[in-house]
Scaffold this active site. Structure first.
Site, PDB file in Angstrom:
ATOM      1  N   ASP A 183       0.898  -1.148   0.000  1.00  0.00           N
ATOM      2  CA  ASP A 183       0.000   0.000   0.000  1.00  0.00           C
ATOM      3  C   ASP A 183       0.936   1.196   0.000  1.00  0.00           C
ATOM      4  OD1 ASP A 183      -1.470   2.262   0.905  1.00  0.00           O
ATOM      5  OD2 ASP A 183      -3.042   0.903   1.565  1.00  0.00           O
ATOM      6  N   HIS A 184       1.028   1.893  -1.132  1.00  0.00           N
ATOM      7  CA  HIS A 184       2.116   2.872  -1.238  1.00  0.00           C
ATOM      8  C   HIS A 184       1.985   4.012  -0.226  1.00  0.00           C
ATOM      9  CE1 HIS A 184      -0.586   5.231  -3.852  1.00  0.00           C
ATOM     10  NE2 HIS A 184       0.188   6.242  -3.586  1.00  0.00           N
ATOM     11  N   HIS A 246      -5.721   2.939   1.397  1.00  0.00           N
ATOM     12  CA  HIS A 246      -4.866   4.051   1.837  1.00  0.00           C
ATOM     13  C   HIS A 246      -5.427   4.764   3.080  1.00  0.00           C
ATOM     14  CE1 HIS A 246      -3.038   3.242  -1.909  1.00  0.00           C
ATOM     15  NE2 HIS A 246      -3.742   4.052  -2.664  1.00  0.00           N
TER      16      HIS A 246
HETATM   17  C1  BG6 Z   1      -3.794   5.023  -6.124  1.00  0.00           C
HETATM   18  C2  BG6 Z   1      -5.165   5.156  -6.701  1.00  0.00           C
HETATM   19  O1  BG6 Z   1      -3.699   3.878  -5.336  1.00  0.00           O
HETATM   20  O2  BG6 Z   1      -3.518   6.161  -5.324  1.00  0.00           O
HETATM   21  C3  BG6 Z   1      -5.273   6.413  -7.537  1.00  0.00           C
HETATM   22  O3  BG6 Z   1      -5.463   4.029  -7.503  1.00  0.00           O
HETATM   23  C4  BG6 Z   1      -4.866   7.622  -6.727  1.00  0.00           C
HETATM   24  O4  BG6 Z   1      -6.575   6.588  -8.058  1.00  0.00           O
HETATM   25  C5  BG6 Z   1      -3.523   7.383  -6.057  1.00  0.00           C
HETATM   26  O5  BG6 Z   1      -4.776   8.712  -7.602  1.00  0.00           O
HETATM   27  C6  BG6 Z   1      -3.198   8.489  -5.090  1.00  0.00           C
HETATM   28  O6  BG6 Z   1      -1.885   8.350  -4.649  1.00  0.00           O
HETATM   29  P1  BG6 Z   1      -1.025   9.602  -4.232  1.00  0.00           P
HETATM   30  O7  BG6 Z   1       0.260   9.023  -3.764  1.00  0.00           O
HETATM   31  O8  BG6 Z   1      -0.887  10.467  -5.467  1.00  0.00           O
HETATM   32  O9  BG6 Z   1      -1.801  10.289  -3.173  1.00  0.00           O
END
Ligand code: BG6
Length: 509
Positions: A183-184, A246
């Site tokens: 989960d990044h 997230h």
């Molecule tokens: C991804 C989603 O996991 O996270 C995207 O699939 C979203 O739709 C993105 O835009 C948001 O990530 P960050 O790091 O730009 O907040």
């Protein structure tokens, strides 16, 4: 610094967008910072036919996401490209994994990588089960010689059932400690810092409970729409795409109890308990406390912007939500009856993710004007992105006669730490997996527990078409109905600006 074994990173979905945009640049950063082990290789795997040279050109020499880096010198690019190999197989056909095994064996021998392999699944989720089976059939899951790890990209499941099935299938071929569910958001420094802010500072933790906190608010706003991902997004929506993973991870960090130790199992045990304590949502609370919306045509700064239903790959009658706001509770000793508010959406006025701890208002107003202040509560704002930092809002005396008060800011910005290199989320997470540290990866049971909370919402939306999807003009803060979620006199969402401390007088979006 932990030791990093020699190893190979095998990327499934090697010709895909994520590989080019995030994974290869993250590994390149590790290379340029000297964080790769002495013997290392990347083996890209997908169906398209490429020679090693063609693949290196695609992901290294012609990759703008990598070339834009200061460290992309000719010497670094060449040295890095030499670590990259490519193998084409039909990933859908488990019979072809023998071919992969042969090639991997040769790369391993050639680069002396000690038969330690990470398999990174950056493919459509429909292939996760097949790939793990294919790897197991080819005996690439066993750890007789070297270790094996499997990284799984999100989305992990489409609903509770499919997430459980996927867990079962993966566990049939790999053990839990070999599986790294990515989960990044957990790789973001600012997300990890929630943990440190709470547990390294005696000034916050004693107040971090229902006695002193009035409510918790999380906003993850995006100014972009669905871009080229309409096909995927239309089957997903904001709840699956952002909340289940997230934002639930952010909730877990804010709400968890102090772990016994700062290690993977202790931290993940406490996060699981948060998910297990979420008050289940019944139909009535779903109707009342969950607001969904979809962006519609509008004009942003004089330019016509097309609504969601006109995006490529989206059903022209789609009811998929591009915005969702929720109010919910965590039924445990610490948080009983403290409302948590979450909202996220596409095509909102700005890109910002932040969480706001609203402390209880004063119970007695001693000074002339403090009861009149709309937001006279102390507030701690933890800014995840952009303009990363922490802001504490508190009251001060306005100089002059009497005791007039005004809310002021005390802030810390990450960019003040000029000499500290902040790694990208993928870089951090890949390095952790390389070192066998699963702290920032989701455990199967926690993931299922988060799905358990979200699933009734999906079911209610599916079964009851009368639950409205409110249209909101692209470029606005979503449906106004979300404002009604917040109860309490003078209490509203915090409307963030692109700069953490800009509010009230001037707000840059
Ligand atoms: C991804 C989603 O996991 O996270 C995207 O699939 C979203 O739709 C993105 O835009 C948001 O990530 P960050 O790091 O730009 O907040």
């Amino acid at each position: 610094m932990k030791k990093t074994d020699n190893q190979v990173l095998v990327i499934f979905g090697a010709s895909g967008d994520l590989t080019r945009r995030k994974l290869i640049p993250a590994v390149f950063n590790l290379y340029a910072s000297g964080l790769l082990p002495e013997c290392y290789a990347v083996l890209g795997v997908s169906r398209s036919e490429f020679s090693d040279e063609d693949y290196r050109a695609k992901v290294v020499f012609e990759n703008e996401h990598l070339l834009s880096k200061d460290s992309a010198t000719e010497e670094n690019l060449k040295g890095f490209a030499n670590l990259i190999f490519y193998q084409s197989i039909d990933t859908k056909d488990t019979g072809t994994y023998g071919q992969l095994k042969d090639r991997l064996g040769r790369v391993d021998e050639n680069k002396a990588t000690c038969s330690n392999y990470i398999f990174y699944l950056s493919t459509p989720p429909s292939l996760y089960e097949t790939i793990s089976e294919g790897l197991a059939d080819a005996d690439l899951n066993t750890e007789d010689a070297g270790w094996r790890k499997l990284i799984i990209e999100k989305p992990f499941g489409y609903d509770l059932d499919s997430a459980k099935k996927l867990n079962d299938k993966l566990l049939a071929s790999f053990s839990e400690d070999q599986i790294y569910r990515i989960d990044h958001y957990l790789g973001k420094e600012t997300v990890q810092n929630i943990f440190v802010t709470r547990f390294a500072n005696t000034i916050f933790e004693p107040l971090w409970n229902r006695n002193y906190i009035n409510r918790v608010e999380i906003t993850a706003a995006e100014s972009v729409g669905v871009e080229k991902r309409g096909g995927y997004y239309d089957g997903s929506g904001a709840l699956r795409d952002m909340v289940q993973n997230h934002l639930m991870q952010l909730v877990a960090f804010v709400a968890m109890e102090p772990p016994v130790k700062a290690d993977a199992e202790s931290i993940r045990n406490e996060k699981l308990k948060v998910f297990q304590s979420l008050r289940p949502l019944d139909e009535k609370s779903i109707r009342k406390n969950i607001i969904r919306g979809q962006y519609i045509d509008s004009k942003i700064r004089g330019e016509e912007v097309a609504g969601y239903r006109k995006e490529t790959g989206v059903d022209p009658e789609s009811k998929t939500e591009t915005y969702v706001a929720l109010k919910f509770f965590i039924d445990n000793w610490r948080w009983k009856d403290v409302p948590f508010y979450i909202r996220t959406g596409k095509k909102l006025p700005t890109r910002v993710t932040e969480l706001v701890i609203h402390f209880q208002p004063n119970h007695h107003h001693l000074f002339a004007n403090d009861s009149a202040l709309a937001n006279a509560q102390n507030m701690l704002v933890i800014r995840i992105q952009p303009d990363e930092g922490i802001l504490l809002k508190f009251d001060m005396k306005i100089p002059g006669a009497g005791f007039n008060t005004e809310q002021v800011n005390m802030d810390f910005m990450y960019n003040q730490l000029t000499d500290v290199y902040v790694p990208d989320a993928y870089e951090r997470l890949i390095l952790d997996c390389m070192q066998g540290d699963a702290t920032l990866y989701s455990r199967g049971d926690a993931l299922e527990a988060a799905w358990e909370f979200v699933n009734p919402i999906l079911e209610a939306w599916e079964n009851d078409p009368a639950i409205p999807v409110y249209g909101y003009p692209a470029g606005t803060w979503g449906p106004e109905h979300a404002d009604d979620l917040i109860d309490g006199k003078n209490m509203i969402w915090r409307y963030p600006c692109s700069n953490l401390t800009d509010d009230g007088i001037y707000c840059e979006l």
